[in-house]
Design a protein around this motif. Structure first.
Motif, PDB file in Angstrom:
ATOM      1  N   PHE A  63       0.828  -1.197   0.000  1.00 39.70           N
ATOM      2  CA  PHE A  63       0.000   0.000   0.000  1.00 39.70           C
ATOM      3  C   PHE A  63       0.866   1.252   0.000  1.00 39.70           C
ATOM      4  CE2 PHE A  63      -2.053  -3.461   2.222  1.00 39.70           C
ATOM      5  CZ  PHE A  63      -3.238  -3.569   1.524  1.00 39.70           C
ATOM      6  N   ALA A  64       0.393   2.251  -0.732  1.00 41.25           N
ATOM      7  CA  ALA A  64       1.040   3.565  -0.737  1.00 41.25           C
ATOM      8  C   ALA A  64      -0.063   4.609  -0.731  1.00 41.25           C
ATOM      9  CB  ALA A  64       1.922   3.731  -1.975  1.00 41.25           C
ATOM     10  N   SER A  65       0.020   5.550   0.199  1.00 43.66           N
ATOM     11  CA  SER A  65      -0.998   6.602   0.207  1.00 43.66           C
ATOM     12  C   SER A  65      -0.695   7.589  -0.905  1.00 43.66           C
ATOM     13  CB  SER A  65      -1.038   7.312   1.560  1.00 43.66           C
ATOM     14  OG  SER A  65       0.051   8.188   1.690  1.00 43.66           O
ATOM     15  N   MET A  66      -1.748   8.219  -1.415  1.00 42.65           N
ATOM     16  CA  MET A  66      -1.598   9.234  -2.460  1.00 42.65           C
ATOM     17  C   MET A  66      -0.790  10.420  -1.953  1.00 42.65           C
ATOM     18  SD  MET A  66      -5.435   9.336  -3.948  1.00 42.65           S
ATOM     19  CE  MET A  66      -6.116   7.941  -4.839  1.00 42.65           C
ATOM     20  N   GLN A  67      -0.742  10.588  -0.643  1.00 43.83           N
ATOM     21  CA  GLN A  67      -0.039  11.706  -0.054  1.00 43.83           C
ATOM     22  C   GLN A  67       1.464  11.441   0.073  1.00 43.83           C
ATOM     23  OE1 GLN A  67      -2.928  10.349   1.139  1.00 43.83           O
ATOM     24  NE2 GLN A  67      -4.326  12.029   0.714  1.00 43.83           N
ATOM     25  N   SER A  68       1.891  10.199  -0.092  1.00 46.05           N
ATOM     26  CA  SER A  68       3.315   9.877   0.037  1.00 46.05           C
ATOM     27  C   SER A  68       4.049  10.154  -1.277  1.00 46.05           C
ATOM     28  CB  SER A  68       3.492   8.402   0.418  1.00 46.05           C
ATOM     29  OG  SER A  68       3.171   7.556  -0.687  1.00 46.05           O
ATOM     30  N   GLN A  69       5.345  10.274  -1.189  1.00 45.73           N
ATOM     31  CA  GLN A  69       6.167  10.531  -2.381  1.00 45.73           C
ATOM     32  C   GLN A  69       6.020   9.394  -3.394  1.00 45.73           C
ATOM     33  OE1 GLN A  69      10.366  10.921  -1.558  1.00 45.73           O
ATOM     34  NE2 GLN A  69      10.782  11.787  -3.567  1.00 45.73           N
TER      35      GLN A  69
ATOM     36  N   LEU B 107       1.008   7.484  -9.159  1.00 45.85           N
ATOM     37  CA  LEU B 107      -0.145   8.125  -9.806  1.00 45.85           C
ATOM     38  C   LEU B 107       0.294   8.837 -11.086  1.00 45.85           C
ATOM     39  CD1 LEU B 107      -1.959   9.596  -6.680  1.00 45.85           C
ATOM     40  CD2 LEU B 107      -2.840   7.795  -8.174  1.00 45.85           C
ATOM     41  N   GLN B 108       1.354   9.620 -11.004  1.00 44.98           N
ATOM     42  CA  GLN B 108       1.839  10.348 -12.179  1.00 44.98           C
ATOM     43  C   GLN B 108       2.280   9.395 -13.283  1.00 44.98           C
ATOM     44  OE1 GLN B 108       4.791  12.739 -10.130  1.00 44.98           O
ATOM     45  NE2 GLN B 108       3.551  14.590 -10.446  1.00 44.98           N
TER      46      GLN B 108
ATOM     47  N   PRO C  14      -1.894  13.572  -9.104  1.00 39.42           N
ATOM     48  CA  PRO C  14      -1.748  13.296  -7.670  1.00 39.42           C
ATOM     49  C   PRO C  14      -2.368  14.362  -6.774  1.00 39.42           C
ATOM     50  CG  PRO C  14       0.346  13.952  -8.604  1.00 39.42           C
ATOM     51  CD  PRO C  14      -0.616  13.831  -9.750  1.00 39.42           C
ATOM     52  N   ASP C  15      -2.645  15.537  -7.325  1.00 35.05           N
ATOM     53  CA  ASP C  15      -3.262  16.591  -6.529  1.00 35.05           C
ATOM     54  C   ASP C  15      -4.782  16.538  -6.568  1.00 35.05           C
ATOM     55  OD1 ASP C  15      -0.840  17.764  -5.657  1.00 35.05           O
ATOM     56  OD2 ASP C  15      -0.594  18.642  -7.662  1.00 35.05           O
ATOM     57  N   SER C  16      -5.334  15.781  -7.485  1.00 33.31           N
ATOM     58  CA  SER C  16      -6.787  15.662  -7.599  1.00 33.31           C
ATOM     59  C   SER C  16      -7.165  14.273  -8.110  1.00 33.31           C
ATOM     60  CB  SER C  16      -7.316  16.736  -8.555  1.00 33.31           C
ATOM     61  OG  SER C  16      -8.719  16.658  -8.601  1.00 33.31           O
TER      62      SER C  16
END
Length: 138
Positions: free
Chosen positions: A37-43, A49-50, A56-58
């Motif tokens: 698992f990786a949160s969207m808020q992590s690097q 996501l990118q 990643p901001d939305s």
């Protein structure tokens, strides 16, 4: 980051209460430890996501990265359910995939857009227990 190549990774919104419940569900039912698992808020979550074309901001979707491919929306959920060790979740995956993708993804995106309003938001990301930490990619 070889760990993401070795295991399927679920990228989730760490402050969304629904998303955190989904991660807790997976931690409980994926006893073999297949998923990371990786949160969207992590690097690393932002990078994944990118890499797979999501903002990643939305982000309007969770992301499953498996064998180098990115899956989103209901396809990601169905693949994760199918990957759980107990067959009892596979029926839900089959049922979900029997609905045409455009229809099921419209419903998914509606919930995703309104997830904070419908399910709430936490001020901080889900914090795993000591036993669970090895399954999280920061």
């Amino acid at each position: 980051m070889t760990e993401t190549a070795s295991f399927p990774v679920v990228v989730y919104d760490g402050v969304c209460l629904l998303c955190s419940r989904w991660v807790r569900f997976l931690l409980e039912h994926d006893r073999e430890g297949r998923y990371r698992f990786a949160s969207m808020q992590s690097q690393n979550g932002r990078r994944l996501l990118q890499t797979h074309g999501l903002d990643p901001d939305s982000p309007l979707s969770m992301l499953l990265v498996e064998d180098g491919h990115g899956y989103t929306d209901t396809t990601a959920i169905a693949r994760v359910l199918r990957g759980l060790p107990h067959r009892r979740w596979h029926w839900l995956s089959v049922m979900m995939l029997s609905v045409p993708r455009p229809i099921r993804d419209v419903a998914y995106r509606f919930v995703a857009r309104h997830r904070y309003k419908l399910f709430g938001r936490s001020e901080q990301c889900f914090v795993p227990t000591l036993e669970q930490r090895s399954r999280f990619i920061s």
